[in-house]
Design a protein around this motif. Sequence first.
Motif, short mmCIF file in Angstrom:
data_model
loop_
_atom_site.label_atom_id
_atom_site.label_comp_id
_atom_site.label_asym_id
_atom_site.label_seq_id
_atom_site.Cartn_x
_atom_site.Cartn_y
_atom_site.Cartn_z
N TYR A 17 22.62 -4.85 -8.22
CA TYR A 17 22.73 -3.90 -7.13
C TYR A 17 21.60 -4.01 -6.12
N MET A 18 20.43 -4.40 -6.58
CA MET A 18 19.30 -4.50 -5.67
C MET A 18 18.54 -5.80 -5.92
N PRO A 19 19.08 -6.92 -5.49
CA PRO A 19 18.43 -8.21 -5.75
C PRO A 19 17.04 -8.31 -5.15
N ILE A 20 16.70 -7.41 -4.23
CA ILE A 20 15.36 -7.46 -3.65
C ILE A 20 14.29 -7.19 -4.71
N LEU A 21 14.70 -6.69 -5.88
CA LEU A 21 13.72 -6.40 -6.92
C LEU A 21 13.55 -7.54 -7.91
N GLU A 22 14.21 -8.68 -7.69
CA GLU A 22 14.12 -9.76 -8.65
C GLU A 22 12.69 -10.28 -8.80
N PHE A 23 11.88 -10.11 -7.76
CA PHE A 23 10.51 -10.61 -7.84
C PHE A 23 9.71 -9.91 -8.93
N GLN A 24 10.22 -8.79 -9.45
CA GLN A 24 9.50 -8.08 -10.50
C GLN A 24 9.56 -8.80 -11.84
N GLU A 25 10.54 -9.66 -12.02
CA GLU A 25 10.69 -10.32 -13.32
C GLU A 25 9.46 -11.15 -13.64
N GLY A 26 9.03 -11.06 -14.87
CA GLY A 26 7.89 -11.85 -15.31
C GLY A 26 6.56 -11.16 -15.12
N LYS A 27 6.53 -10.07 -14.36
CA LYS A 27 5.28 -9.35 -14.18
C LYS A 27 5.05 -8.41 -15.36
N ALA A 28 3.82 -8.29 -15.77
CA ALA A 28 3.51 -7.39 -16.88
C ALA A 28 3.56 -5.95 -16.40
N LYS A 29 3.96 -5.07 -17.27
CA LYS A 29 3.98 -3.64 -16.93
C LYS A 29 2.55 -3.16 -16.77
N ARG A 30 2.28 -2.48 -15.67
CA ARG A 30 0.93 -1.99 -15.41
C ARG A 30 0.71 -0.65 -16.07
N ASP A 31 -0.54 -0.40 -16.42
CA ASP A 31 -0.91 0.92 -16.91
C ASP A 31 -1.21 1.79 -15.70
N LEU A 32 -0.35 2.78 -15.48
CA LEU A 32 -0.50 3.66 -14.33
C LEU A 32 -0.77 5.08 -14.80
N ASN A 33 -1.62 5.76 -14.06
CA ASN A 33 -1.89 7.18 -14.30
C ASN A 33 -1.22 7.93 -13.16
N LEU A 34 -0.04 8.50 -13.43
CA LEU A 34 0.82 9.02 -12.38
C LEU A 34 0.83 10.54 -12.34
N VAL A 35 0.81 11.06 -11.11
CA VAL A 35 1.02 12.49 -10.88
C VAL A 35 2.15 12.63 -9.87
N LEU A 36 3.12 13.46 -10.19
CA LEU A 36 4.23 13.72 -9.28
C LEU A 36 4.07 15.11 -8.68
N LEU A 37 4.08 15.20 -7.35
CA LEU A 37 4.06 16.49 -6.67
C LEU A 37 5.49 16.86 -6.29
N ALA A 38 5.95 18.01 -6.76
CA ALA A 38 7.32 18.46 -6.49
C ALA A 38 7.32 19.97 -6.29
N ASP A 39 8.36 20.46 -5.61
CA ASP A 39 8.45 21.90 -5.38
C ASP A 39 9.91 22.35 -5.46
N VAL A 40 10.16 23.60 -5.11
CA VAL A 40 11.52 24.13 -5.21
C VAL A 40 12.45 23.53 -4.16
N CYS A 41 11.89 22.83 -3.18
CA CYS A 41 12.70 22.19 -2.14
C CYS A 41 12.83 20.69 -2.38
N THR A 42 12.59 20.24 -3.60
CA THR A 42 12.84 18.85 -4.00
C THR A 42 14.29 18.79 -4.47
N TYR A 43 15.16 18.19 -3.67
CA TYR A 43 16.60 18.30 -3.88
C TYR A 43 17.25 16.96 -4.24
N SER A 44 18.46 17.07 -4.75
CA SER A 44 19.42 15.97 -4.87
C SER A 44 18.79 14.76 -5.56
N GLU A 45 18.81 13.58 -4.89
CA GLU A 45 18.26 12.38 -5.53
C GLU A 45 16.78 12.52 -5.84
#
Length: 387
Positions: A268-296
């Motif tokens: 569906y998204m061949p533009i992401l093929e470049f990700q193959e072979g890359k190691a998964k990174r260790d990420l420290n993630l914070v998501l900011l969301a509110d009551v107006c975070t809708y749909s997708e």
Amino acid sequence: MKILIVLWLLISISAQAQETDLDRAIAEIRNSTPYPFSGNEKHFERTIDSLMGVVPMAESEADWYRILRPLVLSTGDAHFGVRRKLSSTLLFPYELWIENNKIFILEEIEGQKGRELLAVNGVSSDSLLVVIWKGCLPAMLPFLERRTAKAIGRFLHDYFDWKDQFEMVTPNLNWTATGKAQAWEESVNFKVVEDIGILRLADLQFEEMVYQWADMVEKVPSGKLIIDIRGNLGGSDLIVKGLLEVLTREKFNLAEGIDYFSEGVKSYMPILEFQEGKAKRDLNLVLLADVCTYSEAHIFRQIFEHHKLGIVIGEDPSEGLRIGRQLKGTVLPESGLELVFPTINYRIPGFEQERISKTDLIVKPTLQDLLEGKDVALQKALDYLKN
């Protein structure tokens, strides 16, 4: 026999003539949408009963808008809507905030920043809020002020028959202003503060965002990343899937129990093929969301929390675990308004466990925060990652 046929035709014609746009809208919602009421059928029926007596008084497009809007609100799904096919591009002229059932002006105009808005076009703010919230589910009450503040500019314009002039009253001033054009925030914005990346996503509309996301993540050696989807109204399922897979190097399905994208990212998204072979990174993630975070954007939030990709800071979600998709529009002949409604539903991760995402750190902005230019949720996220 001929007399009976004539009588039958007269009765049929009479019945058709008596059918109103409210009847048509109710039929579309009942017949075209699976699970249309999010389990709130009784509330939907009560709302219908309350609107039936108002229909004979409907004369203008705006009258019909005021009747049909509570109907779509009573479904409990923000994907239902009613809109004018060719509405003005001008909205209410000022950004507003709602707190403790009062409306406030957030922009500097004639010294009115922070002042309470008492009335618009001769209608008191108290009465406006009653009209705006008519039909809303009781379960939505904790979210109404924040959700309304996001969309009130559009509502006030539509409520006043799409006129472009607004007469406003505050405690110390009466004045008239012209509506303003819709202001669009840039879809993607990225910056680095010290060693922390801040990725602001105002929407999820363009496939190029996935390219940008991948490049931006690589620019944060520390792996500390804040993803801000507050006020994001959604966009494309494919982009949600692509962004998740850029972060994790794993494949995601966006629906629980349904293999929504069976072939994964490559088909569906061949533009992401470049990700193959890359190691998964260790990420420290914070998501900011509110009551107006809708749909997708809400789906992204739910998957983020469900798979424990990081922590969520902000406010609890106002959407549930069943999302309406494949929107359809039909023009209602009596009013000329377009009724919009979903034709399918799918369940997002957490549905089987009835597990809606919860915010790890609740941070709710106040009127005073906004007037002082403080982004308290973002500051909380920065403090969390620094420590």
